[in-house]
Design an enzyme around this catalytic site. Sequence first.
Site, PDB file in Angstrom:
ATOM      1  N   ASN A  10      83.348 132.198   8.184  1.00 47.18           N
ATOM      2  CA  ASN A  10      83.419 130.737   8.272  1.00 47.18           C
ATOM      3  C   ASN A  10      84.920 130.441   8.349  1.00 47.18           C
ATOM      4  O   ASN A  10      85.670 130.857   7.463  1.00 47.18           O
ATOM      5  CB  ASN A  10      82.769 130.195   6.990  1.00 47.18           C
ATOM      6  CG  ASN A  10      83.289 128.842   6.550  1.00 47.18           C
ATOM      7  OD1 ASN A  10      83.756 128.050   7.349  1.00 47.18           O
ATOM      8  ND2 ASN A  10      83.198 128.570   5.248  1.00 47.18           N
ATOM      9  N   LYS A  12      86.346 127.659   8.054  1.00 49.17           N
ATOM     10  CA  LYS A  12      86.666 126.472   7.238  1.00 49.17           C
ATOM     11  C   LYS A  12      87.392 125.428   8.095  1.00 49.17           C
ATOM     12  O   LYS A  12      87.027 125.219   9.249  1.00 49.17           O
ATOM     13  CB  LYS A  12      87.465 126.885   6.004  1.00 49.17           C
ATOM     14  CG  LYS A  12      86.743 127.960   5.194  1.00 49.17           C
ATOM     15  CD  LYS A  12      87.276 128.155   3.808  1.00 49.17           C
ATOM     16  CE  LYS A  12      86.473 129.262   3.124  1.00 49.17           C
ATOM     17  NZ  LYS A  12      86.867 129.509   1.759  1.00 49.17           N
ATOM     18  N   HIS A  98      77.799 125.730   1.222  1.00 46.31           N
ATOM     19  CA  HIS A  98      79.001 126.488   0.846  1.00 46.31           C
ATOM     20  C   HIS A  98      79.583 125.864  -0.416  1.00 46.31           C
ATOM     21  O   HIS A  98      79.500 124.645  -0.620  1.00 46.31           O
ATOM     22  CB  HIS A  98      80.035 126.462   1.982  1.00 46.31           C
ATOM     23  CG  HIS A  98      81.230 127.314   1.684  1.00 46.31           C
ATOM     24  ND1 HIS A  98      82.297 126.835   0.970  1.00 46.31           N
ATOM     25  CD2 HIS A  98      81.506 128.609   1.959  1.00 46.31           C
ATOM     26  CE1 HIS A  98      83.179 127.822   0.832  1.00 46.31           C
ATOM     27  NE2 HIS A  98      82.729 128.902   1.421  1.00 46.31           N
ATOM     28  N   GLU A 100      82.404 124.945  -1.230  1.00 48.19           N
ATOM     29  CA  GLU A 100      83.287 123.773  -1.036  1.00 48.19           C
ATOM     30  C   GLU A 100      82.478 122.512  -0.742  1.00 48.19           C
ATOM     31  O   GLU A 100      82.894 121.401  -1.077  1.00 48.19           O
ATOM     32  CB  GLU A 100      84.310 124.091   0.073  1.00 48.19           C
ATOM     33  CG  GLU A 100      85.345 125.099  -0.426  1.00 48.19           C
ATOM     34  CD  GLU A 100      85.854 126.090   0.613  1.00 48.19           C
ATOM     35  OE1 GLU A 100      85.776 125.809   1.820  1.00 48.19           O
ATOM     36  OE2 GLU A 100      86.338 127.172   0.198  1.00 48.19           O
ATOM     37  N   GLU A 170      77.916 133.800  -3.036  1.00 48.32           N
ATOM     38  CA  GLU A 170      79.350 133.583  -3.101  1.00 48.32           C
ATOM     39  C   GLU A 170      79.707 132.981  -4.457  1.00 48.32           C
ATOM     40  O   GLU A 170      79.658 131.754  -4.636  1.00 48.32           O
ATOM     41  CB  GLU A 170      79.776 132.617  -1.983  1.00 48.32           C
ATOM     42  CG  GLU A 170      79.426 133.133  -0.603  1.00 48.32           C
ATOM     43  CD  GLU A 170      80.385 132.604   0.462  1.00 48.32           C
ATOM     44  OE1 GLU A 170      81.036 133.432   1.115  1.00 48.32           O
ATOM     45  OE2 GLU A 170      80.504 131.381   0.599  1.00 48.32           O
ATOM     46  N   GLY A 176      88.326 132.097  -2.082  1.00 50.53           N
ATOM     47  CA  GLY A 176      89.576 131.434  -1.701  1.00 50.53           C
ATOM     48  C   GLY A 176      90.820 132.043  -2.309  1.00 50.53           C
ATOM     49  O   GLY A 176      90.752 133.064  -3.019  1.00 50.53           O
ATOM     50  N   SER A 216      86.513 136.467  -1.347  1.00 48.67           N
ATOM     51  CA  SER A 216      87.673 137.369  -1.349  1.00 48.67           C
ATOM     52  C   SER A 216      87.348 138.783  -0.865  1.00 48.67           C
ATOM     53  O   SER A 216      87.854 139.763  -1.407  1.00 48.67           O
ATOM     54  CB  SER A 216      88.334 137.412  -2.734  1.00 48.67           C
ATOM     55  OG  SER A 216      88.897 136.157  -3.045  1.00 48.67           O
TER      56      SER A 216
HETATM   57  P1  PGA Z   1      87.406 133.981   1.180  1.00 50.23           P
HETATM   58  O1  PGA Z   1      86.322 132.882   1.580  1.00 50.23           O
HETATM   59  O2  PGA Z   1      86.956 135.285   1.777  1.00 50.23           O
HETATM   60  O3  PGA Z   1      88.673 133.487   1.792  1.00 50.23           O
HETATM   61  O4  PGA Z   1      87.446 134.021  -0.323  1.00 50.23           O
HETATM   62  C1  PGA Z   1      84.974 133.177   1.442  1.00 50.23           C
HETATM   63  C2  PGA Z   1      84.146 131.966   1.724  1.00 50.23           C
HETATM   64  O5  PGA Z   1      84.526 130.857   1.355  1.00 50.23           O
HETATM   65  O6  PGA Z   1      83.062 132.105   2.303  1.00 50.23           O
END
Ligand code: PGA
Length: 264
Positions: A10, A12, A98, A100, A170, A176, A216
């Site tokens: 994704n 973002k 997600h 977020e 997740e 993040g 991550s």
């Molecule tokens: P990240 O993001 O790998 O940068 O931690 C994962 C996600 O938000 O799906």
Amino acid sequence: MKSKIYIGTNTKMYKTIADTVSYLKELKELTADIDRNLMELFVIPSYTALKSARETVSNDIIKIGAQNMCWEDQGQFTGEISPLMLKEIGIDIIEIGHSERRHIFAETDSQLNKKVIAALKHGFTPLLCVGETLEQKQLGISDDCLSIQIKAGLNGVSKDDASKLWIAYEPVWAIGVNGIPATAEYADEKQGVIKNALKELFGEISDDIPVLYGGSVNLDNATKMIRKPNIDGLFIGRSAWDASNFNNIIRQVLPLFLEKRKAS
Ligand code: PGA
């Protein structure tokens, strides 16, 4: 055991239309030799880039997803995007819930459930994301939270439709720049909890639902994750936003996945 690995990103709110197109062209070229019967590769760009993304790659090579979708076909919903609009441009996957979206934009399990139902109705693959917060983890209620998110988010989904679902685990605390990646052992255990909840809902058909890990993911932990029995794929953020980094991860995990498949 899944017949292929699921791996995607994704992007973002990071890539413009031009960025997305050049990224997809590069990713397509770098992965051209990989048999798509062994790998489901997907990219979920921002809304403005979706049409160009679709025109850049066909869905047998890279599936394209939207980061969000309204549950209504049309109406007085300023700022929302309808399933019909996404269908019009040939989108494959709808990412739903997600972290977020849940935590910054306060989306609830019942709204997410309406999105799952709408996505299925329109023939998309819903990719429902679930994960506990750090506080829930510290309180020892992660398993309860995951079961609730699965059962509430998938309420009313028929057994016939269940095999069309994809799930991403997740953990919120792992996502993040400030995220701490989960250990492969922890992720595998929680994905087992998710798979049990799916089994309660759908019975044996739930074996068809891929459960991906995200949060991550990087070159190092990806190889540990993919060896685990309950991890069917990876949903990657930052480490996949450079096509050649992403390709490196794919090249590392694919043979490990195939070994796991053979051993099962
Ligand atoms: P990240 O993001 O790998 O940068 O931690 C994962 C996600 O938000 O799906």
